[in-house]
Design a protein around this motif. Sequence first.
Motif, mmCIF file in Angstrom:
data_model
loop_
_atom_site.group_PDB
_atom_site.id
_atom_site.type_symbol
_atom_site.label_atom_id
_atom_site.label_comp_id
_atom_site.label_asym_id
_atom_site.label_seq_id
_atom_site.Cartn_x
_atom_site.Cartn_y
_atom_site.Cartn_z
ATOM 1 N N CYS A 10 0.828 -1.203 0.000
ATOM 2 C CA CYS A 10 0.000 0.000 0.000
ATOM 3 C C CYS A 10 0.866 1.258 0.000
ATOM 4 C CB CYS A 10 -0.935 -0.010 1.203
ATOM 5 S SG CYS A 10 -2.106 -1.387 1.172
ATOM 6 N N ILE A 11 0.572 2.168 -0.916
ATOM 7 C CA ILE A 11 1.346 3.381 -1.127
ATOM 8 C C ILE A 11 0.468 4.597 -0.812
ATOM 9 C CG2 ILE A 11 2.561 4.775 -2.850
ATOM 10 C CD1 ILE A 11 3.978 2.153 -2.150
ATOM 11 N N ASP A 12 0.998 5.554 -0.028
ATOM 12 C CA ASP A 12 0.185 6.732 0.301
ATOM 13 C C ASP A 12 0.858 8.051 -0.088
ATOM 14 O OD1 ASP A 12 2.178 6.973 2.173
ATOM 15 O OD2 ASP A 12 0.865 6.939 3.921
ATOM 16 N N LEU A 13 1.914 7.967 -0.908
ATOM 17 C CA LEU A 13 2.642 9.153 -1.358
ATOM 18 C C LEU A 13 3.216 9.958 -0.192
ATOM 19 C CD1 LEU A 13 0.333 10.310 -4.301
ATOM 20 C CD2 LEU A 13 2.492 9.076 -4.428
ATOM 21 N N SER A 14 3.741 9.241 0.781
ATOM 22 C CA SER A 14 4.413 9.862 1.919
ATOM 23 C C SER A 14 5.859 9.373 1.963
ATOM 24 C CB SER A 14 3.702 9.492 3.222
ATOM 25 O OG SER A 14 3.969 8.137 3.566
ATOM 26 N N GLU A 15 6.581 9.775 2.996
ATOM 27 C CA GLU A 15 7.961 9.332 3.160
ATOM 28 C C GLU A 15 8.064 7.821 3.368
ATOM 29 O OE1 GLU A 15 9.849 10.604 6.717
ATOM 30 O OE2 GLU A 15 8.135 10.133 8.009
ATOM 31 N N MET A 16 6.939 7.183 3.685
ATOM 32 C CA MET A 16 6.929 5.749 3.945
ATOM 33 C C MET A 16 7.147 4.932 2.673
ATOM 34 S SD MET A 16 6.451 5.608 7.143
ATOM 35 C CE MET A 16 6.694 3.863 6.951
ATOM 36 N N ASP A 17 6.793 5.504 1.523
ATOM 37 C CA ASP A 17 6.713 4.709 0.299
ATOM 38 C C ASP A 17 8.033 4.034 -0.076
ATOM 39 O OD1 ASP A 17 4.097 5.445 0.194
ATOM 40 O OD2 ASP A 17 4.331 6.895 -1.435
ATOM 41 N N LYS A 18 9.123 4.748 0.053
ATOM 42 C CA LYS A 18 10.420 4.177 -0.308
ATOM 43 C C LYS A 18 10.704 2.920 0.515
ATOM 44 C CE LYS A 18 15.327 5.349 -0.826
ATOM 45 N NZ LYS A 18 16.339 6.436 -0.710
ATOM 46 N N SER A 19 10.437 2.992 1.827
ATOM 47 C CA SER A 19 10.668 1.831 2.688
ATOM 48 C C SER A 19 9.732 0.685 2.336
ATOM 49 C CB SER A 19 10.487 2.218 4.165
ATOM 50 O OG SER A 19 11.532 3.060 4.601
ATOM 51 N N VAL A 20 8.456 0.991 2.066
ATOM 52 C CA VAL A 20 7.497 -0.047 1.709
ATOM 53 C C VAL A 20 7.925 -0.741 0.422
ATOM 54 C CG1 VAL A 20 5.133 -0.441 0.894
ATOM 55 C CG2 VAL A 20 5.535 0.978 2.914
ATOM 56 N N ILE A 21 8.337 0.034 -0.575
ATOM 57 C CA ILE A 21 8.732 -0.543 -1.862
ATOM 58 C C ILE A 21 9.999 -1.382 -1.714
ATOM 59 C CG2 ILE A 21 9.521 -0.011 -4.196
ATOM 60 C CD1 ILE A 21 7.732 2.547 -4.002
#
Length: 286
Positions: A10-21
């Motif tokens: 799940c991607i929310d266009l926040s700083e989290m995305d890089k880590s999730v990917i």
Amino acid sequence: MQELKRILACIDLSEMDKSVIKYASQLAETMGSVKVDFLHISDLDIDSKKATIEQEVKDNFTATAETSVNIESGNVVDTTISWAGLHRMDLIILGKKKKSISSAKNAMAITNKALCSVLLVPVMESYAFKKLLVPIDFSIGSKMSIKQALTIKGMSDAKVILQHVFYVHSGYTTSGKTYEEFGAILQKNAEKEYKMFLREHEFDASQFEIIFTLDDDSKPFDNIYETAKENGADLIFLGARGRTPAAALIKGSTALDLIKYDDDVPFFIVKDEGERMGFWEALMKI
């Protein structure tokens, strides 16, 4: 063994995305996943957002698994659950923001409602699987989480650490023993139960390190987190029995307490694959 062939990130266009990917990439490569679907939920500027996510995936996803980027509209929780169910996902990966930024309301709701396992990933620098912590209470959930950890261990040579947290009930004073004496008795009983648990499920004790922790209350989540930090654990596992009557929701459980408490160690909630498949088989007969 629960295979993770289909992963929903799940991607929310926040700083989290890089880590999730990046975490999805590492896990997919380790587990031999077939496909990873990236999902963003939004009603606005869909084409622009899809292009942005596709570039992030291109820059950070290096596994050989097939990928797709999808934009859906609707409620975040319901749409995520529906997508995961419709596409028969084995795992949902969610970004886990710090407590100061987010209440983790959506993460807790998705964890409760999802039929498949859920993995929560904080902002990270390293994505290797070296040490896996599995809190156990000798239940079916413990068996499931150990098996999932062993699957990852078998493909990454990670070390698996088991932890059993126990506490002394307030009524111990009627026994005439001190708190410490009663705690020692409880640990001996737990050690016996651990050996029985290993025999019952045919686990090899040499595959694990076991830690017994005496807690000062009946809420073990802080002890689990501290053990993870002290041992440099890369991932914490907990088993949840999906939608069975005994544990249909894990609201208020150790799993959800950890979601709210821990914001820097990835956290894997393992759900029963058999129950998920049974649910879909029953649905197809309607």
